[in-house]
Design a protein around this motif. Structure first.
Motif, PDB file in Angstrom:
ATOM      1  N   LEU A   1     118.762 140.299  52.917  1.00 56.68           N
ATOM      2  CA  LEU A   1     119.128 140.970  54.516  1.00 56.68           C
ATOM      3  C   LEU A   1     117.782 141.616  55.060  1.00 56.68           C
ATOM      4  CD1 LEU A   1     122.489 142.525  53.474  1.00 56.68           C
ATOM      5  CD2 LEU A   1     121.938 140.947  55.334  1.00 56.68           C
ATOM      6  N   GLN A   2     116.674 142.054  54.449  1.00 58.93           N
ATOM      7  CA  GLN A   2     115.822 142.596  55.126  1.00 58.93           C
ATOM      8  C   GLN A   2     115.065 141.550  55.838  1.00 58.93           C
ATOM      9  OE1 GLN A   2     113.094 145.279  52.838  1.00 58.93           O
ATOM     10  NE2 GLN A   2     114.363 145.192  51.135  1.00 58.93           N
ATOM     11  N   PRO A   3     114.600 140.643  55.309  1.00 62.10           N
ATOM     12  CA  PRO A   3     113.865 139.550  56.324  1.00 62.10           C
ATOM     13  C   PRO A   3     114.774 138.730  57.118  1.00 62.10           C
ATOM     14  CG  PRO A   3     113.982 138.590  53.793  1.00 62.10           C
ATOM     15  CD  PRO A   3     114.450 140.048  53.764  1.00 62.10           C
ATOM     16  N   ALA A   4     116.021 138.711  56.558  1.00 63.63           N
ATOM     17  CA  ALA A   4     117.036 137.736  57.686  1.00 63.63           C
ATOM     18  C   ALA A   4     117.666 138.786  58.745  1.00 63.63           C
ATOM     19  CB  ALA A   4     118.308 137.673  56.543  1.00 63.63           C
ATOM     20  N   ALA A   5     117.750 139.917  58.686  1.00 65.15           N
ATOM     21  CA  ALA A   5     117.895 140.900  59.809  1.00 65.15           C
ATOM     22  C   ALA A   5     116.853 140.861  60.733  1.00 65.15           C
ATOM     23  CB  ALA A   5     118.508 142.191  59.145  1.00 65.15           C
TER      24      ALA A   5
ATOM     25  N   ILE B   1     116.851 136.567  68.696  1.00 66.75           N
ATOM     26  CA  ILE B   1     117.439 136.953  69.967  1.00 66.75           C
ATOM     27  C   ILE B   1     116.567 137.420  70.895  1.00 66.75           C
ATOM     28  CG2 ILE B   1     119.147 138.262  70.864  1.00 66.75           C
ATOM     29  CD1 ILE B   1     120.526 138.417  67.805  1.00 66.75           C
ATOM     30  N   ILE B   2     115.667 138.572  70.487  1.00 67.52           N
ATOM     31  CA  ILE B   2     114.749 139.035  71.549  1.00 67.52           C
ATOM     32  C   ILE B   2     113.720 138.209  71.739  1.00 67.52           C
ATOM     33  CG2 ILE B   2     113.225 140.960  72.106  1.00 67.52           C
ATOM     34  CD1 ILE B   2     114.735 142.711  69.996  1.00 67.52           C
ATOM     35  N   PHE B   3     112.897 137.571  70.934  1.00 68.51           N
ATOM     36  CA  PHE B   3     111.674 136.957  71.383  1.00 68.51           C
ATOM     37  C   PHE B   3     112.058 135.446  71.910  1.00 68.51           C
ATOM     38  CE2 PHE B   3     110.252 140.411  68.541  1.00 68.51           C
ATOM     39  CZ  PHE B   3     109.358 140.856  69.787  1.00 68.51           C
ATOM     40  N   GLY B   4     112.902 134.794  71.129  1.00 65.11           N
ATOM     41  CA  GLY B   4     113.640 133.562  71.358  1.00 65.11           C
ATOM     42  C   GLY B   4     114.292 133.419  72.572  1.00 65.11           C
TER      43      GLY B   4
ATOM     44  N   ILE C   1     115.368 130.852  64.234  1.00 66.83           N
ATOM     45  CA  ILE C   1     115.779 131.497  62.817  1.00 66.83           C
ATOM     46  C   ILE C   1     114.726 130.846  61.702  1.00 66.83           C
ATOM     47  CG2 ILE C   1     117.477 130.075  62.181  1.00 66.83           C
ATOM     48  CD1 ILE C   1     117.770 133.784  61.801  1.00 66.83           C
ATOM     49  N   VAL C   2     114.621 129.769  61.544  1.00 70.54           N
ATOM     50  CA  VAL C   2     113.732 129.063  60.590  1.00 70.54           C
ATOM     51  C   VAL C   2     112.272 129.671  60.825  1.00 70.54           C
ATOM     52  CG1 VAL C   2     112.872 127.157  59.517  1.00 70.54           C
ATOM     53  CG2 VAL C   2     115.280 127.253  60.174  1.00 70.54           C
ATOM     54  N   PHE C   3     111.866 129.504  62.019  1.00 67.52           N
ATOM     55  CA  PHE C   3     110.470 129.768  62.423  1.00 67.52           C
ATOM     56  C   PHE C   3     110.162 131.271  62.260  1.00 67.52           C
ATOM     57  CE2 PHE C   3     107.574 131.765  65.727  1.00 67.52           C
ATOM     58  CZ  PHE C   3     106.584 130.989  65.388  1.00 67.52           C
ATOM     59  N   TYR C   4     111.021 132.326  62.397  1.00 67.62           N
ATOM     60  CA  TYR C   4     110.848 133.780  61.986  1.00 67.62           C
ATOM     61  C   TYR C   4     110.998 133.673  60.558  1.00 67.62           C
ATOM     62  CZ  TYR C   4     110.378 134.598  67.101  1.00 67.62           C
ATOM     63  OH  TYR C   4     110.289 134.552  68.115  1.00 67.62           O
ATOM     64  N   TYR C   5     111.800 133.404  60.056  1.00 64.87           N
ATOM     65  CA  TYR C   5     112.310 133.680  58.635  1.00 64.87           C
ATOM     66  C   TYR C   5     111.137 133.257  57.630  1.00 64.87           C
ATOM     67  CZ  TYR C   5     115.179 134.398  54.424  1.00 64.87           C
ATOM     68  OH  TYR C   5     115.700 134.952  53.277  1.00 64.87           O
ATOM     69  N   SER C   6     110.515 132.215  58.056  1.00 62.30           N
ATOM     70  CA  SER C   6     109.462 131.403  57.356  1.00 62.30           C
ATOM     71  C   SER C   6     108.228 132.558  57.207  1.00 62.30           C
ATOM     72  CB  SER C   6     109.048 130.077  57.781  1.00 62.30           C
ATOM     73  OG  SER C   6     108.498 130.448  59.303  1.00 62.30           O
ATOM     74  N   ALA C   7     107.972 133.214  58.144  1.00 66.59           N
ATOM     75  CA  ALA C   7     107.025 134.392  58.212  1.00 66.59           C
ATOM     76  C   ALA C   7     107.306 135.586  57.571  1.00 66.59           C
ATOM     77  CB  ALA C   7     106.091 134.655  59.617  1.00 66.59           C
ATOM     78  N   LEU C   8     108.562 135.716  57.847  1.00 65.05           N
ATOM     79  CA  LEU C   8     109.176 137.177  57.263  1.00 65.05           C
ATOM     80  C   LEU C   8     109.304 137.421  55.857  1.00 65.05           C
ATOM     81  CD1 LEU C   8     111.397 137.887  60.310  1.00 65.05           C
ATOM     82  CD2 LEU C   8     109.717 139.392  59.455  1.00 65.05           C
TER      83      LEU C   8
END
Lengths: 245, 262
Positions: free
Chosen positions: B41-45, B52-55, B68-75
């Motif tokens: 949940l930490q990286p997923a949230a 939502i905000i940046f995309g 979601i894949v783009f951000y999650y892959s770095a988070l």
């Protein structure tokens, strides 16, 4: 052969002065050594030029008032702390019964804690497996083995702690005031265990319980203010200590 | 203490490292409703919020992949680093009852924290894998670079944790400094953006942040199917190793007085 050897050991603790102590300490540490005034030297001496040795197989008691340096000696032997000057040498595996349960975690079950505490005391997992049943039966907590120990009573808590320590099988055993655990029947059991240890291992025993000291130790060090006041047979040293109170 | 003795002693206490790591994993989510799900949940949230905000709001395009894949892959790697440092820096002080009562090599404490954070990393990586399958993102052979990238992040996190946990014994200010610095660090690392969005004038300063190439490469080799910059990666690995060596030396130098001042 000496199991433990102290040569001219001194140890002092730094005491910070109240408000903003850390900041003033940090700033004065930047000053060159000479310009520091005595005001900033907040030191408490725990041991001063202390020398003694313990022969392998001896059981030594250490008595003295609070703050005499008893626990500091045990901490120096177990390498938790180091001397300012002098040298401490030890030969053999050290087991410390210092404040039982320092490694127990309230959220874990009794079973999990036996393995955790065993590992903290330096036992191999294989060894714990071997001794597991003995530990459980000694502690008398078999019924509560699989519940978190935060649900234990304080007596059960210390019984678990003592039982693990009692089975870790060291060469040099350090004991700091831990026999006052559990009910009377368990205390007797602990004392009996201590006796059998004292028969074959090197034991260094710190206590305010003079009867226990007399029954376990062959030699006693009476410590006063970081210095040896007297070394002698248990009954002599205890008598001298009690007379001085 | 020389390096050989250190390794011998550390090896001798390996079972304690395992036991303390297991303890961290077990107790971290005790008496929580969601348990290990927090690891995901930490990286997923954050990934959802960033999407939502940046995309969608700010319309920052994410190359080739769903937001979601783009951000999650770095988070995922970032959360591993951030949790390692957060718990690692507090590890020695949080275990003060052990430090003042029992002898063992103290570096086991920060290592156990990082070990537990690594367990969370594996968990959230599994979700990452499922996400990639769901969105049909096919990684290339470049994904093998992960065997360099992940150990480097590990080593770097260990170095930083060793340094901070030592300072924290003396000055508890660290407890307040770490969350603040991590927040700034999150933005100083290409997580919300890709590294090529940074103006050249600023980009040269990124060499001081080994996490920038490490996390950027993590994303490149998993979801972007790009070749990582070998030079930047080499430099980051070198800095990570040096940070670790400095950390362990600093920690061992100060370790002897831990019990006296903790």
């Amino acid at each position: 052969m000496d199991s433990v050897l102290f040569e001219n050991v001194s140890k002092s603790y730094h005491v910070s002065k109240g408000k903003y102590g850390l900041l003033t300490d940090a700033l004065t540490n930047l000053l060159p050594k000479k310009s520091k005034s005595a005001y900033f030297e907040n030191k408490v001496n725990a041991l001063r030029n202390f020398s003694f040795s313990v022969k392998t197989g001896d059981s030594i008691g250490i008595i003295g008032r609070n703050g005499a340096g008893k626990s500091t000696i045990l901490k120096l032997i177990s390498k938790i702390t180091y001397p300012d000057s002098g040298k401490v040498t030890t030969i053999g595996r050290i087991g410390a019964f210092i404040e039982l349960g320092a490694g127990l975690h309230p959220e874990l079950t009794g079973r999990e804690n036996i393995y955790l505490y065993g590992a903290i005391l330096g036992m191999r997992k294989k060894k714990i497996d071997e001794k597991f049943d003995a530990i459980v039966s000694f502690s008398e907590i078999k019924k509560f083995l699989d519940i978190p120990i935060k649900k234990y009573s304080s007596g059960m808590y210390s019984r678990l702690g003592f039982s693990v320590v009692a089975h870790c099988d060291p060469d040099i055993l350090l004991v700091d005031e831990v026999l006052a655990v559990g009910d009377i029947s368990f205390q007797r059991k602990c004392l009996k265990k201590m006796h059998s240890f004292a028969q074959e291992k090197t034991v260094i025993f710190v206590s305010h319980n003079m009867e226990a000291i007399k029954s376990i130790c062959s030699k006693v060090i009476y410590l006063d203010n970081g210095k040896i006041k007297m070394i002698g047979s248990a009954s002599e040293a205890v008598k001298r200590y009690l007379d001085a109170q | 203490m020389n390096a050989k003795n250190w390794i011998i002693e550390f090896w001798h206490f390996r079972e304690l490292l395992v036991a303390l790591t297991l303890r961290e994993i077990k107790i971290r989510y005790k008496q929580t409703l969601l348990g290990t799900a927090w690891a995901v949940l930490q990286p997923a949230a954050l990934a959802v919020i960033f999407s939502i905000i940046f995309g969608h709001f700010l319309q920052i395009e994410s190359p080739q992949t769903p937001y979601i894949v783009f951000y999650y892959s770095a988070l995922v790697p970032w959360t591993f680093f951030s949790n390692s440092v957060t718990f690692g820096s507090l590890s020695v002080v949080n275990n003060s009852s052990l430090v003042t009562k029992v002898y063992f090599p103290r570096e086991i404490l920060p290592f156990a924290s990082i070990g537990a954070a690594f367990f969370d990393f594996i968990t959230s990586s599994l979700i990452f894998l499922m996400l990639m399958i769901f969105y049909k993102v096919n990684p290339s052979i470049n994904v093998l670079y992960l065997f360099l990238i992940i150990p480097s992040i590990f080593i770097f996190a260990a170095g930083i944790s060793l340094i901070l946990s030592t300072i924290n014994v003396m000055y508890r200010d660290i407890k307040f400094v770490v969350p603040l610095v991590l927040q700034v660090w999150l933005f100083a690392t290409p997580i919300i953006y890709t590294i090529d969005r940074i103006p050249d004038s600023i980009r040269k300063f990124y060499v001081f942040n080994p996490l920038a190439p490490l996390i950027n490469s993590f994303r490149q080799v998993t979801v972007l199917d790009k070749n990582p910059s070998i030079f930047e990666l080499q430099l980051a690995i070198l800095i990570s190793i040096m940070t670790f060596l400095f950390g362990i030396l600093f920690f061992k130098y100060k370790e002897r007085v831990f019990a006296d001042i903790i």
